[in-house]
Design a protein around this motif. Structure first.
Motif, PDB file in Angstrom:
ATOM      1  N   ASP A 158      17.974  62.512  60.812  1.00 25.16           N
ATOM      2  CA  ASP A 158      19.399  62.810  61.047  1.00 25.16           C
ATOM      3  C   ASP A 158      19.590  63.914  62.083  1.00 25.16           C
ATOM      4  O   ASP A 158      20.626  63.977  62.739  1.00 25.16           O
TER       5      ASP A 158
ATOM      6  N   LEU B 148      25.818  58.175  60.485  1.00 25.80           N
ATOM      7  CA  LEU B 148      26.164  57.548  59.207  1.00 25.80           C
ATOM      8  C   LEU B 148      25.078  56.604  58.701  1.00 25.80           C
ATOM      9  O   LEU B 148      25.080  56.237  57.522  1.00 25.80           O
TER      10      LEU B 148
ATOM     11  N   ARG C  67      22.241  57.212  55.272  1.00 24.01           N
ATOM     12  CA  ARG C  67      23.132  56.989  54.125  1.00 24.01           C
ATOM     13  C   ARG C  67      22.906  57.965  52.983  1.00 24.01           C
ATOM     14  O   ARG C  67      23.843  58.379  52.314  1.00 24.01           O
TER      15      ARG C  67
ATOM     16  N   VAL D  80      24.708  61.060  53.686  1.00 22.57           N
ATOM     17  CA  VAL D  80      26.148  60.850  53.487  1.00 22.57           C
ATOM     18  C   VAL D  80      26.477  60.945  52.002  1.00 22.57           C
ATOM     19  O   VAL D  80      27.413  61.645  51.591  1.00 22.57           O
TER      20      VAL D  80
ATOM     21  N   PRO E 238      26.212  64.725  57.443  1.00 22.02           N
ATOM     22  CA  PRO E 238      26.658  63.351  57.705  1.00 22.02           C
ATOM     23  C   PRO E 238      27.769  62.899  56.758  1.00 22.02           C
ATOM     24  O   PRO E 238      28.667  62.150  57.155  1.00 22.02           O
ATOM     25  N   GLY E 239      27.727  63.358  55.502  1.00 21.52           N
ATOM     26  CA  GLY E 239      28.776  63.017  54.555  1.00 21.52           C
ATOM     27  C   GLY E 239      30.103  63.660  54.909  1.00 21.52           C
ATOM     28  O   GLY E 239      31.173  63.053  54.756  1.00 21.52           O
TER      29      GLY E 239
ATOM     30  N   ALA F 163      31.492  61.714  57.734  1.00 22.87           N
ATOM     31  CA  ALA F 163      32.009  60.416  57.285  1.00 22.87           C
ATOM     32  C   ALA F 163      33.432  60.527  56.779  1.00 22.87           C
ATOM     33  O   ALA F 163      34.219  59.572  56.880  1.00 22.87           O
TER      34      ALA F 163
ATOM     35  N   ARG G 107      36.459  63.371  64.593  1.00 21.88           N
ATOM     36  CA  ARG G 107      35.050  63.188  64.932  1.00 21.88           C
ATOM     37  C   ARG G 107      34.842  63.344  66.437  1.00 21.88           C
ATOM     38  O   ARG G 107      33.922  64.025  66.888  1.00 21.88           O
TER      39      ARG G 107
END
Length: 252
Positions: A14, A203, A206, A209, A215-216, A219, A226
């Motif tokens: 990530d 994203l 996962r 996220v 990343p979460g 999201a 963004r």
């Protein structure tokens, strides 16, 4: 003239998408070879699978994993040493092998603070990559790692002080963040045209996220936020001392 080939070296799955996803996508779109070396997490783990999907989205080939364990997640590489505890010479040699195999024009990694979060794995990745970029061009070092190759420049992914207030809305005010004076930034890259790829790659991680990591938080943002917060990437250029080739720059 096509964009220069680009090899990124980051600590965790990530980091490549968050820190340099736009630059990777932009260079790939221009026909350049791009690839990513990741210091932690092993083949067969869920985050390695997520990394493979993120790199597919960015056009950056297949994962190149050093196979060390995350400093805070031993299960990331069962039975393997934590990256920060591995012999320095060994870790540098593994990165040198990837540099000599891929033969990049330029490289990208974390800055000396380890980016915004200052994670110890990020800081150590910076240290290892800086040494490897120098060593890769010296024939007397790591002779079994392939023919010498010297990248023309190493770009350190960073954040200027001026960008932090807006990012605080996402990362919160209680977490310590690390940034640099604006005048230290030597390359400001507009990745707006590639923002959808960058966000999709973020994203793709996962599990990050789902656990509410950065990343979460991304999201949960609307598309305009963004783009406003993540359509610019900042870098500090470093030129290896052994470079004698013509100057080559990150596409800006």
């Amino acid at each position: 003239m096509s964009a220069p080939s680009l090899l990124a070296v980051f600590a965790h799955p990530d980091d490549e998408s968050l820190s340099a996803g736009g630059a990777l996508a932009r260079h790939a779109a221009d026909g350049a070879r791009t690839a990513v070396v990741t210091a932690t997490w092993a083949n067969g783990t869920h985050r390695a699978e997520e990394l493979a999907e993120a790199l597919r989205i960015l056009g950056a080939g297949k994962p190149r994993l050093l196979g060390y364990a995350d400093a805070r997640v031993p299960r990331s590489a069962p039975g393997c040493v934590r990256f920060c505890e591995a012999p320095l010479d060994e870790a540098v040699g593994r990165v040198v092998t990837h540099i000599r195999d891929f033969r990049p024009d330029i490289m990208v990694t974390h800055d000396a603070y380890g980016g915004l979060p200052g994670h110890p794995d990020h800081v150590h990745t910076h240290r290892v990559t800086m040494l490897a970029a120098q060593a890769a061009g010296l024939a007397q070092l790591y002779p079994d790692a392939g023919a010498p190759w010297q990248p023309c420049a190493l770009y350190l992914a960073t954040h200027p002080h001026s960008a932090v207030p807006a990012l605080r809305d996402v990362i919160g005010t209680r977490k310590t963040v690390y940034s640099v004076p604006d005048e230290q930034v030597t390359a400001t890259v507009d990745v707006g045209p590639w923002i959808e790829q960058k966000i999709a790659a973020v994203l793709a991680h996962r599990s990050e996220v789902e656990r509410g990591a950065l990343p979460g938080l991304i999201a949960a943002l609307p598309p305009d936020a963004r783009e406003r917060l993540f359509a610019t990437e900042w870098y500090i250029r470093h030129t290896p001392m052994t470079v004698a080739a013509p100057q080559t720059a990150l596409t800006v």
